[in-house]
Design an enzyme around this catalytic site. Structure first.
Site, PDB file in Angstrom:
ATOM      1  N   GLY A 710       0.819  -1.201   0.000  1.00 19.54           N
ATOM      2  CA  GLY A 710       0.000   0.000   0.000  1.00 19.54           C
ATOM      3  C   GLY A 710       0.854   1.253   0.000  1.00 19.54           C
ATOM      4  O   GLY A 710       2.030   1.234   0.372  1.00 19.54           O
ATOM      5  N   CYS A 711       0.250   2.380  -0.399  1.00 20.24           N
ATOM      6  CA  CYS A 711       0.999   3.636  -0.500  1.00 20.24           C
ATOM      7  C   CYS A 711       1.421   4.155   0.867  1.00 20.24           C
ATOM      8  O   CYS A 711       2.590   4.453   1.109  1.00 20.24           O
ATOM      9  CB  CYS A 711       0.163   4.678  -1.248  1.00 20.24           C
ATOM     10  SG  CYS A 711      -1.516   4.860  -0.613  1.00 20.24           S
ATOM     11  N   TYR A 712       0.443   4.275   1.777  1.00 26.26           N
ATOM     12  CA  TYR A 712       0.769   4.683   3.145  1.00 26.26           C
ATOM     13  C   TYR A 712       1.802   3.730   3.746  1.00 26.26           C
ATOM     14  O   TYR A 712       2.762   4.147   4.411  1.00 26.26           O
ATOM     15  CB  TYR A 712      -0.489   4.623   4.022  1.00 26.26           C
ATOM     16  CG  TYR A 712      -1.386   5.827   4.009  1.00 26.26           C
ATOM     17  CD1 TYR A 712      -0.920   7.089   4.411  1.00 26.26           C
ATOM     18  CD2 TYR A 712      -2.722   5.709   3.656  1.00 26.26           C
ATOM     19  CE1 TYR A 712      -1.769   8.184   4.439  1.00 26.26           C
ATOM     20  CE2 TYR A 712      -3.582   6.802   3.683  1.00 26.26           C
ATOM     21  CZ  TYR A 712      -3.102   8.048   4.074  1.00 26.26           C
ATOM     22  OH  TYR A 712      -3.946   9.123   4.115  1.00 26.26           O
ATOM     23  N   ALA A 713       1.578   2.419   3.517  1.00 27.29           N
ATOM     24  CA  ALA A 713       2.422   1.404   4.150  1.00 27.29           C
ATOM     25  C   ALA A 713       3.858   1.457   3.642  1.00 27.29           C
ATOM     26  O   ALA A 713       4.808   1.240   4.401  1.00 27.29           O
ATOM     27  CB  ALA A 713       1.831   0.016   3.907  1.00 27.29           C
TER      28      ALA A 713
END
Length: 893
Positions: A710-713
C-alpha cells in the site's frame, strides 16, 4: 584458548635470554582459529638489530595461530619478492580512522614488524560532513563527487592534516616509524572547475617521497590531496588516489578497508569470497544485485587491474581482518583478481601444442622414465573420452574422465598447478569449472599431503585407508557410496589408481573398475591454495570412515549461486513482456499505463474496465487498444493459451480473487506473473510482498505471485525500518494523503469542496495499512490516516520511541547507510514536503528531530501515492519478476 601475551614472551625469552630488552608484544586472548590478532612491538629506531629480527620471528610464530606456518612463510616470501613500495597500497576511509583506529594501527604495526611497508592513503569524508554540518554548510554532491568550494577546501585541508597526524602519532606510540606525506605526491588539474570547483583529476604520481620514507624505515601515510602546477591545492577522492598510486607502484595488493568487510551477494546475503574477473566479470555485472556502489566498485577495480600485472589483486576487508586476508589461504574479505581464463579440450587435437601438454605432465613426474610414462599416458587418452581444463600458459591442467556405462560418477585423474597458477588462484577456478560440468566426481590423494584440507573443502565425503584418501562430491545414492567404500577398502589404489599413469589410463579405458582417480598433489603443486582452510585440519583415522567437509573455503561469486536468480526467467531478458491490466479506470491504472508506454520492453495487450468498455485507450502509443470487459472465463482462457506474461490487478480490495483463481485454473506453459495492487493478498504467505527496498529482491525476482504494498504502508515502513532494532516502544504514524488516494468513486473524502480549508480523519484505528505495516516490520504501530485538499502525495509524521538515547546525527547516518544506493529513496536533513514529492517516483525521508531526552525521534516521510505508492512500485516488481533491469522505464530524478 591461546594467550598471545604469554606465548610471545616465552618465545622472546628463549630467543634472546632473560637479560635482553624485550619488545612489548601483546594481544587479546582468543581461540586458536580466531582471526583478530593485534601485535604491537615497541622498538628503538634505527637499522635492523637482533631484537628486531627476533621480533619478526616471534610475530611470524604468532601469525601462525591464524594460519599454518607454511602459509605464513609462503606469503611472506611472496610479499618480500618485490621492492618495499610494491607490497601493498592500503586505502583507509575516514570512518575507519574514527571507529577502528586501534584495529587499523595494530594491523599496520603487525605488517611493519615482519618487514613489510604498506603505502597508506586515507580520506576523511564522514568527519568532513560533520564539520560542515556543524558549521551550517550542507554538503553538495554532483554524481557522487563532493563539490568543493574555497570554504570547504579550507576545512577539508585542515581536517586531512589532523587525521593524518592522528594516524601517524598512533603508529609512533606503537613503536612504528611513520612519516606523514601531505603533499608532493599527487599532481592534478581541475576535474571540472565549473561543476565541481576545487576538485582535482590526478595526472601524475611522484613516488619519490614514498621511496624516501620507506628507505628511512618509515611507513608512508598519505592524504588524498593534490596540487596543480601553480600550487593550488585540490581535493581528490581517496579511492581514486589509491588507484592512481597502484598504477604507479604496481603493488601485489591493493587493499580497501571497509566496515562491511567485503562485497555481498544479495541472493544469499553471504560475503563474496573471491571474484575472478576474466571468468566472472560479465556474469557478476548481469546480476540484479550488482548495482550502484557495488557495480561501480567492481567496474573501477577491473579497469585498475587490467593495467596491472596478473599477480596484483584487490582485497576489500575490515581492518581487523587484515592479517588473515594477507597471510592465510582462506582470506577474510572479498578478493578480486584478474585470474586466468580457462580453456577446455575433449580431444588431443584440441591442444595447439601436444609437446607442451607433455611438458606440463612431466613437470610433476619423478624418475628417469618420466617422459616415457607421459608418452604412454597421452597415448592412453586416445582410448578414452576425457575433458581437460587449462589456462593459456598452462599453469593449471586438470583432466577428468566422464562416467562409463558401469558408473554414474566421473574421475579426476590429473590435477597439476604451478606456483604461478596458485598465486593467480587458477586451482579454485579449474575446480569450479569441473564442478559445473560434472555433478559427481571421485579422486584420491595421499594421506600425508600437507594440503589435504584443500581437498576436504572441495569434497562432500571422504574415506581413508593405507595412506590414501578417496574424496568425492555429488554422490548421495547410498548404493553408489557403498560401492565406493567396498572397492576402496578391498582394493585400495589397485582399483582407484596408482602412480603409474599409463596403467591408470589403460584401466580407465577398459572400464575395469569404472573409477580410476589419482591426483598427484605434491607441495609444489598445491602451495598457496587460496581455498585452503587451516582451521579445518584434522587427523585422518587409519580406519575407513566417511568425513563430511564442514569448512567454508574461499569460493567464487558464480559458484555461490550458479543459477540465475530469476529461476526460469532470463536476467538479461530482451523479449517484450505481454501485459494485461485488469481494472484500469482508476488513477493508479492510468499512472501505470503512462509508465508502460515509456517502457522499452513492456507490451500492453489488454486493458479491462467495465465502465470504459468499448472506448479507445488514451495515453498509450505503442498499439491501438480498446477497453474490454474481461470476464474470469476470458482470463482463464488467455492464461491457458499462454497469451499473457504478466497480469496486473488494479481493482478495489476484495474484487480480484475470481480473476486470480481463473489464472490459477488456466495455468499454461507461461506460468505468468500476477502483481496485485489491492490488499487482498498482502497477508497471504504464498504471495511475495513486493517492497524491493526492504524485501530480498531475489525473492521478488523468483516470484510469480506478488502483492504490491500500500501507499501509506510503503512510506511508513521505509520511514521506520532502520530504527526497528533500536525501538523503545510502538511508533505512531500521522499520515495525510491527497484526495486521489480516496479513489475515483465520489465520496466526502475526494470531494474537493468538502476538503477545501479542511482535513478529514478516517479509520482512526484498525486501518488495513496499520496491520500491513505492523506485520511487515514485525512491530506494533499506531496509524492515523487523514485526507487533505491536494490531489496526489502523502506526508507521514512518525513518532518513534527509542530504547537508548541517540542523537539526530546518529539517526540520520543510520538512514543514509541503510538506503545508500537506493535510487528511489532520498534521505535529507530537513523534513520533506508534499509539493516536492508530487509527480516523483521515490520516497523522501528527513526531519530526524530528537527529543531533549534523546529517547524519542520524529521522522518525516513523503511519497506520491499514485507512483512509488502504487504504479512505480508495481513496475519495479514487474521488472524484477520478468527479468528486466529493476528501474527500466522509471524516470529517475
Amino acid at each position: 584458548m591461546l594467550t598471545l601475551r604469554s606465548t610471545a614472551s616465552a618465545v622472546a625469552r628463549r630467543a634472546r635470554g632473560s637479560a635482553c630488552r624485550l619488545p612489548a608484544i601483546y594481544g587479546r586472548t582468543l581461540p586458536r582459529a580466531t582471526i583478530a590478532v593485534d601485535i604491537v612491538a615497541r622498538r628503538e629506531y634505527g637499522s635492523p638489530s637482533s631484537d628486531s629480527i627476533s621480533t619478526r620471528s616471534t610475530v611470524v610464530q604468532l601469525l601462525s595461530n591464524i594460519g599454518s606456518k607454511r602459509e605464513v612463510q609462503q606469503y611472506l616470501s611472496h610479499f618480500s619478492s618485490v621492492s618495499s613500495q610494491q607490497f601493498a597500497v592500503i586505502k583507509v576511509g575516514g570512518a575507519i580512522i574514527t571507529e577502528h583506529l586501534e584495529s587499523l594501527t595494530s594491523a599496520l604495526a603487525f605488517l611493519n614488524h615482519v618487514g613489510l611497508f604498506p603505502v597508506v592513503v586515507h580520506g576523511a569524508g564522514p568527519q568532513l560532513n560533520k564539520l560542515l554540518e556543524d558549521a551550517g554548510v550542507e554538503p553538495q554532491f554532483e554524481e557522487g563527487i563532493r563539490v568543493t568550494d574555497g570554504k570547504t577546501l579550507a576545512v577539508a585541508r585542515k581536517l586531512f592534516l589532523e587525521e593524518n597526524l592522528k594516524l601517524v602519532e598512533k603508529l609512533e606510540e606503537l613503536g612504528v616509524r611513520a612519516r606523514p606525506i601531505t603533499s608532493g605526491v599527487f599532481s592534478a588539474d581541475y576535474l571540472d572547475k565549473q561543476k565541481y570547483d576545487l576538485v582535482g583529476r590526478i595526472n601524475k604520481v611522484n613516488k619519490g617521497p614514498i621511496e624516501a620514507a620507506i628507505n628511512a624505515g618509515c611507513l608512508p601515510i598519505l592524504t588524498s590531496m593534490a596540487e596543480t602546477p601553480e600550487g593550488q591545492v585540490l581535493n581528490v577522492n581517496a579511492d581514486v588516489a589509491a588507484g592512481e598510486l597502484a598504477r604507479e607502484l604496481e603493488p601485489l595488493k591493493i587493499v580497501y578497508l571497509s566496515e562491511k568487510g567485503g562485497l555481498f551477494n544479495a541472493d544469499t546475503n553471504e560475503k563474496i569470497s573471491a571474484i575472478n574477473l576474466d571468468e566472472e566479470y560479465d556474469h557478476i555485472m548481469s546480476q540484479w544485485w550488482c548495482r550502484y556502489g557495488t557495480r561501480l566498485k567492481i567496474k573501477e577495480i577491473k579497469e585498475l587491474l587490467d593495467g596491472l600485472p596478473r599477480t596484483s589483486s584487490v582485497a576489500i576487508i575490515h581492518p581487523a581482518d587484515l592479517q588473515k586476508e594477507l597471510f592465510t589461504d582462506t582470506g577474510a574479505g572479498t578478493l578480486i583478481r584478474r585470474g586466468n581464463k580457462l580453456t577446455t579440450a575433449s580431444a588431443l587435437s584440441d591442444f595447439e601444442d601436444l609437446e607442451k601438454l607433455k611438458d606440463v605432465l612431466v613437470r610433476d613426474r619423478e624418475g628417469l622414465d618420466a617422459r616415457a610414462t607421459v608418452d604412454r599416458y597421452v597415448e592412453g587418452l586416445k582410448l578414452r573420452e576425457f575433458k581437460a581444463y587449462f589456462d593459456d600458459p598452462m599453469d593449471a591442467l586438470a583432466i577428468v574422465l566422464p562416467p562409463t556405462s558401469s558408473t554414474s560418477f566421473s574421475n579426476l585423474v590429473t590435477f597439476t598447478i604451478t606456483k604461478a597458477g596458485w598465486l593467480t588462484n587458477v586451482a579454485d577456478n579449474a575446480f569450479a569449472a569441473i564442478k559445473k560440468d560434472y555433478p559427481k566426481l571421485v579422486w584420491t590423494v595421499k594421506e600425508d599431503d600437507e594440503n589435504l584440507t584443500w581437498f576436504f573443502d572441495k569434497a562432500e565425503g571422504s574415506l581413508s585407508k593405507d595412506g590414501e584418501v578417496m574424496f568425492w562430491y555429488g554422490i548421495e545414492n547410498s548404493d553408489e557410496i557403498k560401492e565406493l567404500m567396498i572397492e576402496f577398502t578391498k582394493h585400495g589404489r589397485s582399483m582407484l589408481g596408482d602412480s603409474n599413469l599409463e596403467a591408470r589410463l589403460q584401466r580407465a579405458a577398459m572400464a575395469a573398475s569404472g573409477m580410476s582417480a589419482s591426483v598427484k598433489a605434491s607441495s609444489a603443486q598445491v602451495q598457496q591454495a587460496r581455498a585452503f582452510s587451516t582451521s579445518a585440519r584434522r587427523p585422518l583415522s587409519k580406519s575407513s570412515r566417511l568425513t563430511r567437509s564442514s569448512t567454508l573455503s574461499r569460493g567464487y561469486a558464480t559458484t555461490t549461486n550458479p543459477n540465475p536468480p530469476f529461476g526460469n526467467k532470463n536476467s538479461s531478458n530482451t523479449q517484450p513482456a505481454k501485459v494485461a491490466l485488469i481494472g484500469a479506470r482508476g488513477y493508479t491504472g492510468q499512472a501505470l499505463i503512462n509508465l508502460l508506454n515509456a517502457h522499452p520492453n513492456m507490451d500492453l495487450r489488454h486493458v479491462s474496465s467495465r465502465e470504459l468498455a468499448g472506448q479507445k485507450l488514451k495515453g498509450y502509443d505503442k498499439r491501438d487498444i480498446t477497453y474490454e470487459n474481461l470476464t474470469a472465463e476470458d482470463v482463464r482462457r488467455m492464461e491457458q493459451n499462454g497469451e499473457i506474461d504478466c497480469w496486473v490487478m488494479a481493482l478495489p480490495n476484495g474484487v480480484c480473487k475470481p480473476f486470480v483463481d481463473a489464472i490459477e485454473e488456466g495455468r499454461g506453459p507461461q506460468n505468468s506473473v500476477i502483481v496485485d495492487l489491492s490488499a487482498d493478498y498482502r497477508f497471504d504467505s504464498k504471495w511475495t510482498y513486493g517492497l524491493p527496498e526492504l524485501v530480498n529482491r531475489a525473492d521478488i525476482a523468483k516470484a510469480t505471485r506478488i502483492s504490491n504494498p500500500g501507499c501509506y504502508a510503503t512510506a511508513a515502513q521505509l520511514g521506520i525500518a532502520p530504527l526497528v532494532p533500536f525501538l523503545g516502544g510502538s511508533p505512531t504514524i500521522f499520515g495525510v494523503s491527497g484526495y486521489s488516494g480516496a479513489g475515483t468513486k465520489p465520496s466526502p473524502k475526494n470531494d474537493v469542496q468538502n476538503l477545501l480549508d479542511n482535513i478529514i480523519p478516517y479509520s482512526l484505528t484498525d486501518h488495513i495499512h496499520e496491520r500491513e505495516i505492523s506485520t511487515q516490520l514485525g512491530v506494533e504501530v499506531a496509524f492515523i490516516p487523514h485526507v487533505a485538499v491536494w490531489f496526489q502525495g502523502i506526508h507521514h509524521t512518525i513518532n518513534i520511541p527509542l530504547r537508548d538515547s541517540m542523537t539526530s546525527r546518529d539517526i540520520r547516518q543510520l538512514y543514509q547507510e541503510r538506503y545508500a544506493g537506493e535510487k528511489l529513496v532520498k534521505v535529507t536533513g530537513e523534513p520533506p514536503l508534499v509539493k516536492a514529492i508530487s509527480g516523483k517516483h521515490g520516497v523522501q525521508i528527513g526531519g530526524f528531530g530528537v527529543h531533549s531526552s534523546g529517547k524519542r525521534v520524529v521522522v518525516c516521510a513523503t511519497i506520491d501515492n499514485l507512483l512509488k505508492g502504487a504504479a512505480t512500485q508495481c513496475l519495479q516488481n514487474m521488472n524484477l519478476a520478468l527479468g528486466f533491469a529493476e528501474y527500466e522505464g522509471i524516470p529517475l530524478d
